[in-house]
Structure formats: structure tokens, C-alpha cells
Motif scaffolding. Structure first.
Motif, short mmCIF file in Angstrom:
data_model
loop_
_atom_site.label_atom_id
_atom_site.label_comp_id
_atom_site.label_asym_id
_atom_site.label_seq_id
_atom_site.Cartn_x
_atom_site.Cartn_y
_atom_site.Cartn_z
N THR A 125 0.85 -1.19 0.00
CA THR A 125 0.00 0.00 0.00
C THR A 125 0.89 1.24 0.00
O THR A 125 2.04 1.19 0.46
N PRO A 126 0.41 2.36 -0.50
CA PRO A 126 1.23 3.58 -0.50
C PRO A 126 1.71 3.96 0.90
O PRO A 126 2.87 4.39 1.07
N LYS A 127 0.86 3.81 1.91
CA LYS A 127 1.27 4.16 3.27
C LYS A 127 2.34 3.21 3.79
O LYS A 127 3.30 3.64 4.45
N PHE A 129 4.48 1.57 1.98
CA PHE A 129 5.72 1.86 1.26
C PHE A 129 6.37 3.13 1.79
O PHE A 129 7.60 3.19 1.94
N ALA A 130 5.57 4.13 2.11
CA ALA A 130 6.11 5.35 2.69
C ALA A 130 6.75 5.05 4.04
O ALA A 130 7.81 5.61 4.39
N LYS A 143 11.88 2.59 -5.20
CA LYS A 143 10.67 3.20 -5.74
C LYS A 143 10.36 2.71 -7.15
O LYS A 143 9.19 2.65 -7.56
N HIS A 146 8.05 -0.37 -6.94
CA HIS A 146 6.81 -0.35 -6.15
C HIS A 146 5.59 -0.37 -7.04
O HIS A 146 5.46 0.41 -7.99
N ALA A 148 1.62 0.03 -6.35
CA ALA A 148 0.68 0.41 -5.29
C ALA A 148 -0.54 -0.51 -5.30
O ALA A 148 -1.10 -0.83 -6.36
N TYR A 150 -4.25 -1.53 -2.78
CA TYR A 150 -5.18 -0.89 -1.85
C TYR A 150 -6.06 -1.95 -1.21
O TYR A 150 -6.51 -2.90 -1.88
N ASP A 173 0.16 0.81 8.19
CA ASP A 173 -0.86 0.32 7.26
C ASP A 173 -0.72 -1.19 7.02
O ASP A 173 -0.62 -1.66 5.88
#
Length: 318
Positions: A125-127, A129-130, A143, A146, A148, A150, A173
Motif C-alpha cells: 500500500t502507498p502508506k 511503502f512510505a 521506488k 513499487h 501500489a 489498496y 498500514d
């Protein structure tokens, strides 16, 4: 070295590896049950193995000879590749890594694998990965790999349809996964302090389940950990204890859909495979669930513990 010589050398290497249809190792007492000859004769059945499970590192494989996925990447990449080769699994067939969350024991070797096999993707998920980028001193080039995803939105990865869902942990997340392919289904539910409503939904649809049984409550309570760490582990955003996992499985397993349960992420200090197995086996048997005693028993539920620091057998997911 010319491309032709490289290909010949690679082929010579793979020719020396054990064949996927070689005899499986003997049963070691009913923990994780290896492939039977009858199962091996069906080449496109899903297969599963773990390369390590616990706070020292987590990584597992699910796939067929033509397509596979890694679940997390917290085990040394050289060890993972050696175990894939030992089971005649070509890493080039692996389409990506499913990331459950951003803790080090699940991500530390992700970039080492991805940069070597550039067609792989990191499904996160983007979160999450962040969180990986924020928590770890890992090359920002990750990056490039990756993809994304959900929660509650199914996505395709090779032959797989994967649905991420909510779990309850103190990573960023956190996600579990409902994986469908080749007529069967597999759920990953690790690192969760409680079985969430969405995890429960997907587990009840699954034929195969990887679920944590992290600690024995008495061992944790009387152990050497500081109080704040004990509180973290036993919280609803920590880990599942044996008794919680046992009660939950006793509630869902009598429905009869589950065929295999892999107990994962056992604590080195606050659990043992024997205690986890005994606690959960007793609860299942008291609920009327009949457990398999050998890999030849295809009509009963198989219960096993994933090794903490080494690879498991390669097993078929019927």
C-alpha cells in the motif's frame, strides 16, 4: 562472457539442482508435511514454503512452476535463492513480493532481491511503502519497483488474484492477503494483535491459512522482557497469543473448508513449537476437528509450525 555462454552456464547450473519431482524428505514427526508422490504428479498445483518465520526474519513462497510470489522479504536473499534452487523454483518465475508491513523483519532484504530480478514488483500500500522509506536506510531506487495496492481492492499478479485486507499491528498500514489461484485459496494473517473483522471474513473463505501464534501468555508474563514490551506484544496492535489463535481456529475450522494451517511468527523467548501445537491441537480436537497424522491423509486438517530460522518443506496446496 558471451550471452550464449551465460545461458549455457545457467542451464548447467539448473541441471544440477534437485528436480521438483524428486522424492520429498521424510516426515519429521508431523510438523510440516512434505509432498507425497501423488501430489507431485500434478505440476500446476500451488506449492508453498517458508524460508524463516519470526522476529529474526520472515519470507515465504507460494506458486506453481510457472509463476510465484514471495510473501515479505525479511530473510537473507542469498538463503532464499539457495532454497528456491534446491526446490527447482526459478526466481525469474516470481512476479513480486507481497509486503504485509514495514517492520525490518519483513522488509530488510526486499531491495537486494528486487535489484537482482528487475521484473519483480513490490506490492505494498502507498502508506506501507512510505513507512518503509521512512523507517529504513534503503536505496530510494526501490521506488522503481513499487506497485501500489489498496485494501479490499483485488489485483492481478501473474496467475494470482490478491485481495489485501486490514490487520491490527503497530507497523504502517498493516495488511493481510487473500490469495486465489489454480482453484484454491490461501490467507496470510500474520503480525496482528487481534483477528480483525476483515481477516475473519477472508479466513472463512480460505482452504489454506498462515496465521500467527506468537506467544504463550504465561511465558510472556513471567519472562525477562521489560513491562512496556510485554504490554506492546499483548496489546490489540501487537501479536496473537497461542490461546487466542486456538480459540479462533476452534470457531472457524469445524466448518470444514480449511485444509492446512501454518502457525507462524512464534516468539523465540515466549513460545515453543511444542506449546503452540499442543494448545491449538487441543482446542481443535475439543471442537470436533479431526487432524491429519501424515501427508498421506488428505481428508483431515493438516496443522504445522513454520520453522523460525530455516526453510520448511515445499508442500502442495490442494
Amino acid at each position: 562472457m558471451t550471452r550464449r555462454r551465460q545461458k549455457r552456464k545457467q542451464q548447467q547450473y539448473w541441471d544440477t539442482q534437485p528436480g521438483l519431482f524428486d522424492a520429498a524428505a521424510a516426515d519429521d514427526g508431523g510438523e510440516l508435511l512434505p509432498l507425497s508422490e501423488e501430489q507431485l504428479a500434478v505440476p500446476e498445483k500451488l506449492r508453498y514454503m517458508s524460508f524463516g518465520s519470526g522476529s529474526s526474519g520472515n519470507c515465504a513462497y507460494i506458486g506453481t512452476p510457472s509463476c510465484g510470489l514471495l510473501i515479505d522479504a525479511g530473510v537473507d536473499n542469498n538463503y532464499v535463492l539457495s532454497q528456491l534452487a534446491a526446490n527447482s523454483i526459478r526466481p525469474e518465475s516470481i512476479v513480486g513480493i507481497l509486503l504485509t508491513h514495514d517492520h525490518s523483519d519483513h522488509v530488510r532484504y526486499a531491495y537486494a532481491i528486487l535489484r537482482r530480478y528487475k521484473d519483480m514488483r513490490l506490492f505494498a500500500t502507498p502508506k506501507a511503502f512510505a513507512g518503509l522509506l521512512r523507517r529504513h536506510s534503503m536505496s530510494r531506487r526501490i521506488k522503481d519497483y513499487h506497485a501500489a495496492i489498496y485494501k479490499e481492492f483485488p489485483f492481478k499478479a501473474g496467475i494470482f488474484t490478491v485481495t489485501p485486507f486490514e490487520t491490527s499491528h503497530d507497523g504502517t498500514d498493516n495488511a493481510g492477503f487473500y490469495i486465489e489461484a489454480e482453484g484454491t485459496s490461501f490467507v496470510v494473517a500474520t503480525d496482528t494483535g487481534t483477528v480483525t473483522a476483515r481477516a475473519d471474513h477472508y479466513i472463512r473463505l480460505a482452504r489454506h491459512l498462515m496465521i500467527e501464534a506468537n506467544y504463550d501468555a504465561a511465558m510472556l508474563r513471567n519472562g525477562r522482557y521489560p513491562q512496556h514490551l510485554k504490554a506492546r506484544i499483548s496489546s490489540t496492535i501487537g501479536h496473537l497469543d497461542n490461546a487466542d489463535t486456538a480459540r479462533y481456529l476452534a470457531a472457524v475450522a469445524p466448518a470444514g473448508l480449511l485444509r492446512r494451517i501454518f502457525l507462524c511468527h512464534l516468539s523465540q523467548d515466549n513460545n515453543t513449537p511444542q506449546i503452540a501445537l499442543s494448545t491449538i491441537r487441543t482446542a481443535l480436537e475439543e471442537a470436533g476437528v479431526s487432524l491429519a497424522s501424515s501427508h498421506l491423509d488428505v481428508d483431515r486438517l493438516h496443522l504445522g509450525v513454520l520453522p523460525r530460522l530455516e526453510a520448511s518443506d515445499l508442500v502442495v496446496l490442494d
